[in-house]
Motif scaffolding. Sequence first.
Motif: not given
Lengths: 242, 242
Positions: B148-152, B154-157, B201-202
Motif C-alpha cells: 500500500r505504501d508503494w501504491m501511493v 506509484l499513483g501520486r509521486k 512504473g517508469l
Amino acid sequence: MTMRQDIHSSGIPVLCQSCEARHRGVCGALDAEQLAGLAKTSSRHNVEPGVELIGDAETVDNYSNLLSGVVKLTKSLSDGRQQIVGLQFAPDFLGRPFKAESAINAEAATAVSVCSFPKAAIERIMKESPELEHRLLKQTLNELDEARDWMVTLGRKSASEKVASFLLMIARNIDPALDPSAQSTSFDLPLIRADIADFLGLTIETVSRQLTRLRSDGVIRIENNREVTVDNLTRLQRRSGV
Amino acid sequence: MTMRQDIHSSGIPVLCQSCEARHRGVCGALDAEQLAGLAKTSSRHNVEPGVELIGDAETVDNYSNLLSGVVKLTKSLSDGRQQIVGLQFAPDFLGRPFKAESAINAEAATAVSVCSFPKAAIERIMKESPELEHRLLKQTLNELDEARDWMVTLGRKSASEKVASFLLMIARNIDPALDPSAQSTSFDLPLIRADIADFLGLTIETVSRQLTRLRSDGVIRIENNREVTVDNLTRLQRRSGV
DNA sequence: CGCATCGTTGAACGCGCTCAATATCAGTGG
DNA sequence: CCACTGATATTGAGCGCGTTCAACGATGCG
C-alpha cells in the motif's frame, strides 16, 4: 426484519442471527459461545458517507466487520496528495491486528453499517482460536493479491485502461455472483469522481474524459452520474489492458 | 562452513543450526521435532540472478525461505508491460498459501539462496501449529502495508520522488539496523535500471536521468553503476515526497 | 576483435495535468 | 416561484513531465 428469538434456542446471539459476517466473514470462525461473548461488547453502527472510521496515526482500539456499503482506505502525502489503497466490501474485516497505530485512513465511501468490537476482545479470541487467525490470514492474502493487481494498474496502465479496469473491478465486487461469461451488468458507482481519481492515480478531469469516451463509444451508459450499465463486458475488458 | 554435528546433541537439524530463518523467519515458530521433520524433505539451493523461482500461473508445489539475496515479484500484462509488485529480502517466506496457482512471478534479482520444502509438509505443520500461521499472518500484513505504501508512490509521486523513495527503501532493507537518525549509508543496488523502472512504473531512461540528477545535485554518489552512497539521508528523504 | 548487456544522454512527441469556464442538481430561503 | 449557494461533473485550451526513438558509451566475454 429481525425476529425476536430466544438466544438459547439456537445459542447464537440475536445480533448475529441474520448477520452475513457469520457466514462469509470472520465471525464464521467462532462457535456459539465465543459469538455470545463477543456480542456482549459489540455494537452496530450506521455511518454516513464521508465519515472517518479509522484515522491515520490514530490509536485504534476497535475492530469492525463491514456489514454493508463500501469503505475506502486512503493514504496521504504531507502536501495533500491522496491515494486510495484499497476498497472494502461486506463482509470484510476492518482493522490492522498487531499494530497499535493505523498507517492508513478508513472512510465510508457510501452509507455504511458496521459491527464493531473492542480490540482486546478479538485478540483474546485469536489466542484461543486458530480458526479466526486462519480466516484473517486468508482475507489478508486476498487483500495483498488485490493490492498487487492495482500496483500493475497504477504503474503500467494508461488512463483509459485504468478507468476500464476500475469499472470491471467494481462490477465484480458489487455483484460477487456475476457470471464471468455474462455480457451485461449495471450497478451504482460507490465512489464519486474525485475518489475514482484518487484510486487510479489520475485527476478528476481525466477520469471524467475517459468515462465520457467509454460512453460515446457505446461501451457503457451512465445515468445520474452514478448508475453505470455495461452492455458488453467483453468490450470493456478488452479496454482494461488485461 | 557447515560443521558436522550430531542432530541429537541439540535436537536441531544441522541444516537449520546457523539458519537465520530459525530466528527471524517463519521457522522460529517450530520446535525441534517439527524442524527435524521438515529438514528431512527440505533442501538448500543457490540461484543465479534472473532465474525464475515461481512461474506465473504455474502449479506451485514448493514453499521456500529466502536465506540471502533479493527476489523480485512481478506481474505482466499480455502485451509485455511489466510491474514489480514486491521485493523480498531474507528471511522472507516465499509462496502463496491456500492457492494452487501463483498469480505472480518470482525471480532472483541478485544471487540468491533459498531453503525449499514441499508444500504439503508446510501445510501439515500449519494445521497442527497455530504459531506458524501466526507468523505468516504477520509477514503478510507487513507485505500488505508495504504494497500500500508503494501504491501511493506509484499513483501520486513524481519521477524524482519515486527514485528517491526507492533508494530510501532499499537502504532500509539492505541494512535493517540502519539508524533513522544516521546521516549516511552505502549499499549495492539489488536491481538493474530496467528492474528499477519496472518497480517504479517508469522507463529506464527516466530512472537514469533522475539518478544522474541526484548525483549531480550531490545527494548520492554512484560507482560501477551499482554501489550507491548516500551522504545525507535527510536530503534524500526530503526529495521522496514523505 | 566482435558481440551482448547495461547505462547514459539528446531531441521531439504526446498523454495526462493544470487552469479555467460552464453545466447540472440538491438544498435553502426569500 | 425564483435566486442563491455549494458540491459534483463536464468540457476546452495550453503546457510540461515523462515517454519514445535514437545514438553513443562502458564493460565483460567469447
